[in-house]
Motif scaffolding. Sequence first.
Motif, PDB file in Angstrom:
ATOM      1  N   ARG A 171      34.639  91.768  40.655  1.00 43.13           N
ATOM      2  CA  ARG A 171      34.275  92.587  41.209  1.00 43.13           C
ATOM      3  C   ARG A 171      33.022  92.851  41.981  1.00 43.13           C
ATOM      4  O   ARG A 171      33.129  92.970  43.410  1.00 43.13           O
ATOM      5  CB  ARG A 171      33.822  94.380  40.152  1.00 43.13           C
ATOM      6  CG  ARG A 171      34.715  94.538  39.076  1.00 43.13           C
ATOM      7  CD  ARG A 171      34.237  95.190  38.769  1.00 43.13           C
ATOM      8  NE  ARG A 171      35.160  96.008  37.155  1.00 43.13           N
ATOM      9  CZ  ARG A 171      34.473  96.826  36.162  1.00 43.13           C
ATOM     10  NH1 ARG A 171      33.520  96.869  36.272  1.00 43.13           N
ATOM     11  NH2 ARG A 171      35.211  97.225  35.239  1.00 43.13           N
ATOM     12  N   GLU A 172      32.367  91.458  41.737  1.00 44.26           N
ATOM     13  CA  GLU A 172      31.636  90.814  43.016  1.00 44.26           C
ATOM     14  C   GLU A 172      32.267  89.712  43.351  1.00 44.26           C
ATOM     15  O   GLU A 172      31.315  89.657  45.011  1.00 44.26           O
ATOM     16  CB  GLU A 172      30.403  90.072  42.226  1.00 44.26           C
ATOM     17  CG  GLU A 172      29.656  90.779  40.906  1.00 44.26           C
ATOM     18  CD  GLU A 172      29.371  92.357  41.005  1.00 44.26           C
ATOM     19  OE1 GLU A 172      28.690  92.005  42.043  1.00 44.26           O
ATOM     20  OE2 GLU A 172      29.629  93.097  41.483  1.00 44.26           O
ATOM     21  N   VAL A 173      33.391  89.526  43.642  1.00 42.06           N
ATOM     22  CA  VAL A 173      33.481  88.300  44.748  1.00 42.06           C
ATOM     23  C   VAL A 173      33.317  88.498  46.097  1.00 42.06           C
ATOM     24  O   VAL A 173      33.090  88.080  47.520  1.00 42.06           O
ATOM     25  CB  VAL A 173      35.354  87.248  44.221  1.00 42.06           C
ATOM     26  CG1 VAL A 173      35.851  87.205  45.273  1.00 42.06           C
ATOM     27  CG2 VAL A 173      34.701  86.654  43.108  1.00 42.06           C
ATOM     28  N   GLU A 174      34.051  90.081  46.838  1.00 43.97           N
ATOM     29  CA  GLU A 174      34.225  90.489  48.004  1.00 43.97           C
ATOM     30  C   GLU A 174      33.084  90.632  47.940  1.00 43.97           C
ATOM     31  O   GLU A 174      32.545  90.450  49.583  1.00 43.97           O
ATOM     32  CB  GLU A 174      34.996  91.329  47.665  1.00 43.97           C
ATOM     33  CG  GLU A 174      35.799  91.438  46.985  1.00 43.97           C
ATOM     34  CD  GLU A 174      36.794  90.917  47.551  1.00 43.97           C
ATOM     35  OE1 GLU A 174      37.094  90.727  49.016  1.00 43.97           O
ATOM     36  OE2 GLU A 174      37.843  90.244  47.259  1.00 43.97           O
ATOM     37  N   ASN A 175      31.130  90.724  47.146  1.00 42.82           N
ATOM     38  CA  ASN A 175      29.918  91.293  47.826  1.00 42.82           C
ATOM     39  C   ASN A 175      29.812  89.850  48.593  1.00 42.82           C
ATOM     40  O   ASN A 175      29.095  89.966  49.780  1.00 42.82           O
ATOM     41  CB  ASN A 175      29.186  91.746  46.649  1.00 42.82           C
ATOM     42  CG  ASN A 175      29.470  92.181  46.009  1.00 42.82           C
ATOM     43  OD1 ASN A 175      30.261  92.906  46.369  1.00 42.82           O
ATOM     44  ND2 ASN A 175      29.599  92.320  44.607  1.00 42.82           N
ATOM     45  N   ALA A 176      29.945  88.750  49.026  1.00 41.46           N
ATOM     46  CA  ALA A 176      29.373  87.900  49.833  1.00 41.46           C
ATOM     47  C   ALA A 176      30.070  88.034  50.905  1.00 41.46           C
ATOM     48  O   ALA A 176      29.615  87.317  51.564  1.00 41.46           O
ATOM     49  CB  ALA A 176      29.957  86.223  48.917  1.00 41.46           C
ATOM     50  N   ARG A 177      31.798  87.795  50.713  1.00 41.42           N
ATOM     51  CA  ARG A 177      31.751  88.197  52.242  1.00 41.42           C
ATOM     52  C   ARG A 177      31.210  89.207  53.215  1.00 41.42           C
ATOM     53  O   ARG A 177      30.767  89.343  53.816  1.00 41.42           O
ATOM     54  CB  ARG A 177      33.158  89.158  52.436  1.00 41.42           C
ATOM     55  CG  ARG A 177      34.497  87.565  51.419  1.00 41.42           C
ATOM     56  CD  ARG A 177      36.064  87.760  51.353  1.00 41.42           C
ATOM     57  NE  ARG A 177      36.489  89.180  51.084  1.00 41.42           N
ATOM     58  CZ  ARG A 177      36.449  90.242  51.642  1.00 41.42           C
ATOM     59  NH1 ARG A 177      36.947  90.452  52.840  1.00 41.42           N
ATOM     60  NH2 ARG A 177      37.163  91.165  51.446  1.00 41.42           N
TER      61      ARG A 177
END
Length: 513
Positions: free
Chosen positions: A400-406
């Motif tokens: 769920r947090e992977v997209e936060n970096a982008r």
Amino acid sequence: MTPDWAMPGVQEFVPGKLDPSVLAVSDAGDPRTPHFDSFLASHQHQQPNPYLEHNINGGFLQTSSAFQQPVQYHQYAPIGPHNPNMMPYQRSVHDLFLTNELREDIQRRMAATLQTLPNSQLPQHIESYHSLVPLDTTHHKSSSTFGGYHSWVYKVQSSTNGHFFVLRRIEGFRLTNEQAIRSVQPWKHIVNAGVVRIVDVFTNRSFGDSSLFIVTEYHALSKTLAEHHHIGHGRHVRARNSIDQVSETVLWSYVTQLASALKTVHNSGLAARVLDTSKVLVTGKNRVRLNGCAALDVIQYEAATSLAHLQRQDLVNFGLTILSVGANMADASQNFARAMDQFKRFYKPEIQTAVVWLYSAQQHTDRTIDQFINLISSQIIASFDAALHADDSLHGDFAREVENARLVRLLTKLNFINERPEFEHDRQWAENGERFFLKLFRDYVFHQVDAQGHPVVDLAHVLSCLNKLDAGTDERLTLVSRDEQNCFVVTFRELKKAIESAFQDLSSNSRRL
């Protein structure tokens, strides 16, 4: 309507001190007398004890001259109630973030790691380690574990690399043979998930006496098995319906982890020697690790005891540890029969047989940890399967947090580009320039209003626009200036190219400066 993910404007709470006169409660019970508030009261005449349980491992430390406010965990995106009427393709805001329990656990561990002890009377530094914080949770120190010596445990920070470690002090130990220190060298090469890694061993007189110091890995908020399961705290018999009853699945998990740790230790030509409920650490949910190893190798270096005997004694201590946890008896070694009677009331014959097999290892000189692992192979498979499920669950949470970096990178670039005062007279950034619509895109994403002119605060709209921008889709959108004199029809692909071009221009200008 304010969305549930928006942070309310709450004034920051600053702890203060109360006048001691308002804390006095009259005998007449005057209702106007304020109640005593232990959170705000200042203990000016009471010397704090750094070894009390509420002062360590995640709790806040309080002294007569300093106060540290605990982290406000409740201000971080609390999870709301589940809506059962949502369709399978629908998601709530909270589905985009870590679970509340996992996030809070990580934050508590970070807070405990950075915790300090103001106005400490402890030494400022020992060798290359500084900032000592006591981790012991009891005044009553047993001297039976480490050959008659008392031990104390501190969290320290290394001045060499800035990492945090645990410093175990063996009080009053005087080194008489230099070879004893070298005997710890093999322990530094032990790499196993069930063993707390040994980092360094040395002697020092910083506490005013000759002490042995063992530096190990630091696992924040860890507890011993005895503390975690309240073993022997005022009672010897556990009630069947007790809330702290250790399930058989958890007990088998402990068995398999400790067996794996002992296998690595024994196959390396070593013996744990220290294995009981007061030294096995619980570092996570059902995660245990051997701790305190290598200390007796130095303390009892000159004792002539064969390695085979010590390894068999590890098996005996292993069995007694599992028995103590299951029967909730701290003195299982003194009364094995009574402990087994309690153990048999709650657990199946398979684990009973395993405990008896381990306890009788000294009477059978051919018993080894490898044989024990073969006997419990089916339980090892079950524990391994549970570990894989836990790993999958964690991967799902972090996905769920992977997209936060982008999205953070996109937001960072947009904020770098927009509202640059030095480009006010640059044609490219003027209202008729090719980059003016980037400012309008920022308004389109964050500054929309409804028909009544009220701000629209919609996280779904923000995430949708940023994801489309990152993907560079061909979807068109209309951007209108605030004075409604300019209108652009662009695609997300064109926006993405413009952002990259503008950001590269800014980067090249900064490098030239």
